[in-house]
Each structure stands twice: as structure tokens, then as C-alpha cells.
Design a protein around this motif. Sequence first.
Motif, mmCIF file in Angstrom:
data_model
loop_
_atom_site.group_PDB
_atom_site.id
_atom_site.type_symbol
_atom_site.label_atom_id
_atom_site.label_comp_id
_atom_site.label_asym_id
_atom_site.label_seq_id
_atom_site.Cartn_x
_atom_site.Cartn_y
_atom_site.Cartn_z
ATOM 1 N N ALA A 92 -5.351 11.764 55.826
ATOM 2 C CA ALA A 92 -5.238 11.916 54.296
ATOM 3 C C ALA A 92 -4.998 10.406 53.808
ATOM 4 N N ARG A 197 -11.658 15.068 56.020
ATOM 5 C CA ARG A 197 -10.287 15.157 55.896
ATOM 6 C C ARG A 197 -9.383 15.819 56.767
ATOM 7 N N HIS A 199 -6.683 18.442 57.576
ATOM 8 C CA HIS A 199 -6.114 19.548 56.565
ATOM 9 C C HIS A 199 -5.462 20.591 57.413
ATOM 10 N N GLN A 200 -4.612 21.391 56.895
ATOM 11 C CA GLN A 200 -3.722 22.348 57.219
ATOM 12 C C GLN A 200 -4.765 23.660 57.690
#
Length: 307
Positions: A92, A197, A199-200
Motif C-alpha cells: 500500500a 494493491r 488488501h485485506q
Amino acid sequence: TPMYAAARPPPAAPSAQRDEAEASAASYAAMYPVNKLRNLALRMADTELVFLVDVDFVPSAGLLRELLSSPLPRKLRASRTVLVVPAFEVAAHAPMPATQAALASLLASADASGFHTRHFAAGHAPTDLARWLTAAAAYEVRYREYYEPYIIGSRRWIPGYDERFRGYGLNKVAHLYAVAAAGAAFEVLPVHFIAAREHQKSASWAATFGEAADPRHRMRLAALYRQFKAAKPPLWPRDLGGDLGGEAQAVAQVVAQPFGQRRKRAEPSSDCSAAAQSAKRLRAAPAAPRAARTCRFRRRVWAAPAP
């Protein structure tokens, strides 16, 4: 009577258990219909060549321009070849790379990595990212089960997505399996790539694999994937000139032989051979015919597993 008792249907499941099963099925049916929407996108596309990619990926600068100026699109239209576009995920805090050189720098500093390589290496391992970093031309790779690259190919023959898969899990794996079963050759695009990106994990992932997930969802996915594969032609190793490994080479040799030779040359296992020798020495023993039958059974043609 005993006969009547044996013929009676099994007792019905308790209502609570039945309610739980129905609720689980309803929960799965309500999951995001990802493959149904992918099929809709394929039907709505107005070009022959399509790029099957997730919406959050960003292509490298000049990917489309350089692809269209190369002979690759002509090859994709004229054959069952799909073009693998290598995928990466970027931290990120790091800038999104636009060129291979910028991406290589992020890889060196551990600010980028191959897509999902940390927790599902099988999904993109055959792409061979180390080779891609220095490749000047497209190169062919061998499909392996669970390989799920992002591909460019022709809508004329690429199979549709199996709409029984919903939510998260095996939906794209199954589609790439179908692409391979349709006779696809996989070639990796050099220099260019896509990146997303980090990401969770999504709510769909949590609903299937999270700590609070319904275990029936995983069982349902596993059973569905087995049914899906059973309806497809078997996949055999494709020798691209590299080392397949001893087991895979043996499989390829057996598959290449005519049926009659395959049966004739199939070798019994070591314990089978020992049983046959014992049967010859002890023909009068009650176990001897059984041992010989076991040996003959093990000499039958075997089905090689999918790669």
C-alpha cells in the motif's frame, strides 16, 4: 420381519439438522454470482480477443499498444493459444509500477511480490516470474492443476465459466482447468504485466475460509470441484522439452502407447509379483488363486492423475 425392516426408508433427519442444512444451502445461493457475471461480460464483449482480469488490476504502460503491434494477436485468433499476463501485488505504501524496471526494483525491496505467491503459490507458479524478468520473447509454460493466471484469448473457443461456483473459492481455478481441457497452450507475455494493491481478505473469503465460516461451504466447494473435473476430459502432462520429472515422464510414455501395448507392458507392483510367485509355488494353498487374481487385477491399465 427382517426383510421388511431392511426395506424401510431411513429415519428422517431431525428438524434442527434439516433446518441448518437448508439455511446453509440458502446462504450459498445468496453468495455473489461471480461466474454468472463473468459469463455476462463475455457475452457483452464486442471484440474477438478478451482479457480475463479482475477489476482492481492496473496494466503496465504501453501494454495494449505493444501487444497490438506484435504478431501475438494473430496467433491468438488462429489457434487455441492463450496469453498469460504476469500478475503482481504491490504494498500500500509503494508507488504503482508502470514499467518492468520499476517493478523489479519493488520486487528487490520486497514492496511487491507475485500475486498470491505467499499463500497460494500454485495459482501462478507455472508463469515462472524469475524467467519472465529476463525474457525478451513470449515463452510457453505447462499447465498445472490450480494454475489460475490472467489470460488474453479468443472468445470463439474459450469456455464459459461454471455458474455453479459462487462467492469465493475455485471459481477461476475451475475455469482455467476448462481452458486447459479445451486444448489451450499457455504463453507468457514478456515485459508487460498487471499489478494490484495488497488488501485485506474479502467478506466472501471469510464466509468460506474464515474462522466463523460454515464448514458446509468448503465441503460443497470440494464436492462441486470433483463433479466439475469428472465431466471434463483428463489432462495429461505436456512435454515442452524440459524435464517433466520421473513420474510425469512415465505417465507420458504410458499415454503415448497404444491401448494393447499399454496393457501388455504394465508392470505389476512388487507385492503383486511376490504374490504371483507364491501362488506358483503353493498352487494347492487356498490363498494361491486369490493372490494370482489380485496380481492380474493390478496389471490392468491404470488411469494417470491430472497434472
